[in-house]
Design a protein around this motif. Structure first.
Motif, PDB file in Angstrom:
ATOM      1  N   GLU A 143      -9.219  53.256  19.208  1.00 39.23           N
ATOM      2  CA  GLU A 143     -10.026  52.088  19.564  1.00 39.23           C
ATOM      3  C   GLU A 143      -9.142  50.972  20.127  1.00 39.23           C
ATOM      4  N   LEU A 144      -7.977  50.765  19.532  1.00 38.27           N
ATOM      5  CA  LEU A 144      -7.054  49.738  20.005  1.00 38.27           C
ATOM      6  C   LEU A 144      -6.576  50.059  21.416  1.00 38.27           C
ATOM      7  N   ALA A 145      -6.247  51.321  21.669  1.00 35.91           N
ATOM      8  CA  ALA A 145      -5.793  51.723  23.004  1.00 35.91           C
ATOM      9  C   ALA A 145      -6.911  51.508  24.028  1.00 35.91           C
ATOM     10  N   LYS A 146      -8.155  51.857  23.665  1.00 29.60           N
ATOM     11  CA  LYS A 146      -9.283  51.639  24.570  1.00 29.60           C
ATOM     12  C   LYS A 146      -9.472  50.159  24.849  1.00 29.60           C
ATOM     13  N   ALA A 147      -9.354  49.351  23.795  1.00 27.85           N
ATOM     14  CA  ALA A 147      -9.532  47.908  23.962  1.00 27.85           C
ATOM     15  C   ALA A 147      -8.435  47.323  24.842  1.00 27.85           C
ATOM     16  N   LYS A 148      -7.205  47.791  24.658  1.00 27.48           N
ATOM     17  CA  LYS A 148      -6.095  47.323  25.492  1.00 27.48           C
ATOM     18  C   LYS A 148      -6.332  47.737  26.943  1.00 27.48           C
ATOM     19  N   GLY A 149      -6.787  48.955  27.191  1.00 28.76           N
ATOM     20  CA  GLY A 149      -7.074  49.447  28.534  1.00 28.76           C
ATOM     21  C   GLY A 149      -8.176  48.638  29.180  1.00 28.76           C
ATOM     22  N   ALA A 150      -9.228  48.378  28.418  1.00 26.28           N
ATOM     23  CA  ALA A 150     -10.344  47.589  28.942  1.00 26.28           C
ATOM     24  C   ALA A 150      -9.889  46.188  29.285  1.00 26.28           C
ATOM     25  N   LEU A 151      -9.022  45.661  28.431  1.00 28.51           N
ATOM     26  CA  LEU A 151      -8.526  44.301  28.647  1.00 28.51           C
ATOM     27  C   LEU A 151      -7.654  44.225  29.903  1.00 28.51           C
ATOM     28  N   SER A 152      -6.836  45.248  30.129  1.00 23.06           N
ATOM     29  CA  SER A 152      -5.945  45.232  31.290  1.00 23.06           C
ATOM     30  C   SER A 152      -6.723  45.412  32.592  1.00 23.06           C
ATOM     31  N   HIS A 153      -7.883  46.044  32.559  1.00 21.85           N
ATOM     32  CA  HIS A 153      -8.699  46.242  33.765  1.00 21.85           C
ATOM     33  C   HIS A 153      -9.681  45.106  33.991  1.00 21.85           C
ATOM     34  N   ALA A 154      -9.866  44.313  32.975  1.00 19.10           N
ATOM     35  CA  ALA A 154     -10.811  43.212  33.111  1.00 19.10           C
ATOM     36  C   ALA A 154     -10.229  42.137  34.012  1.00 19.10           C
ATOM     37  N   GLU A 155     -11.152  41.467  34.729  1.00 15.61           N
ATOM     38  CA  GLU A 155     -10.693  40.376  35.578  1.00 15.61           C
ATOM     39  C   GLU A 155     -10.389  39.194  34.704  1.00 15.61           C
TER      40      GLU A 155
END
Length: 181
Positions: A166-178
């Motif tokens: 979940e943390l890795a997904k959240a970090k990935g989502a955060l890095s792709h977010a504008e």
């Protein structure tokens, strides 16, 4: 000095019984340091006479204490029991009676001393058998606790792994977010 023997009626053999009291040989009121009585299948008795190192003129105070398998202590009810050693002179003493009930002291006869020695081998076999049963029960409980620990450890590791995903997904989502400027 006097030698003290005990013959006590009390539930057995699920509990351990000790004799503690106001003398070093009785553990100075500490059940963990007191002499353990042996279960004969009928009575709790001393494995060997207890060597009392108090002057004959003194009063001995004592109580019996039961320890259950969990280690909980059950002291006899009421006041300390007493034994006036000067009443017995230079003879060995037998304390007999019931846990939480009447107990009396009297001189130990030579016939009783011989019977006690003859019964000692049986008493020791009983103690060994009881200790083997206690050890087997402790090993069984230890194995159960180990198995429970291992199951809990596996659950904890699975939860950690899930949180890491979940943390890795959240970090990935955060890095792709504008990121607003």
């Amino acid at each position: 000095m006097s030698m003290l023997s005990v013959k006590l009626k009390a539930p057995g053999p699920s509990a351990k019984v000790v004799l503690t009291g106001s003398e070093e040989a009785l553990g100075w009121w500490n059940p963990a340091s007191a002499p353990e009585l042996l279960w004969t299948g009928k009575d709790w008795v001393t494995a060997a006479p207890i060597d009392l190192e108090v002057p004959k003129s003194e009063r001995l105070e004592f109580k019996f204490v039961q320890l259950d398998s969990s280690g909980a202590l059950h002291w006899e009810e009421g006041k300390f029991r007493t034994l006036d050693l000067e009443d017995y002179g230079d003879v060995d003493i037998l304390i007999s009676g019931n846990f939480d009930g009447p107990v009396s002291g009297r001189p130990l006869t030579s016939g009783e001393e011989a019977a006690s020695s003859a019964g000692e081998a049986t008493d020791l076999r009983t103690v060994i058998a009881r200790k083997e049963e206690e050890l087997a029960e402790l090993e069984r409980r230890s194995a159960q606790q180990l198995q429970q620990f291992q199951q809990e450890e596996q659950k904890a590791l699975a939860a950690i792994h899930s949180l890491e995903i979940e943390l890795a997904k959240a970090k990935g989502a955060l890095s792709h977010a504008e990121v607003p400027k």
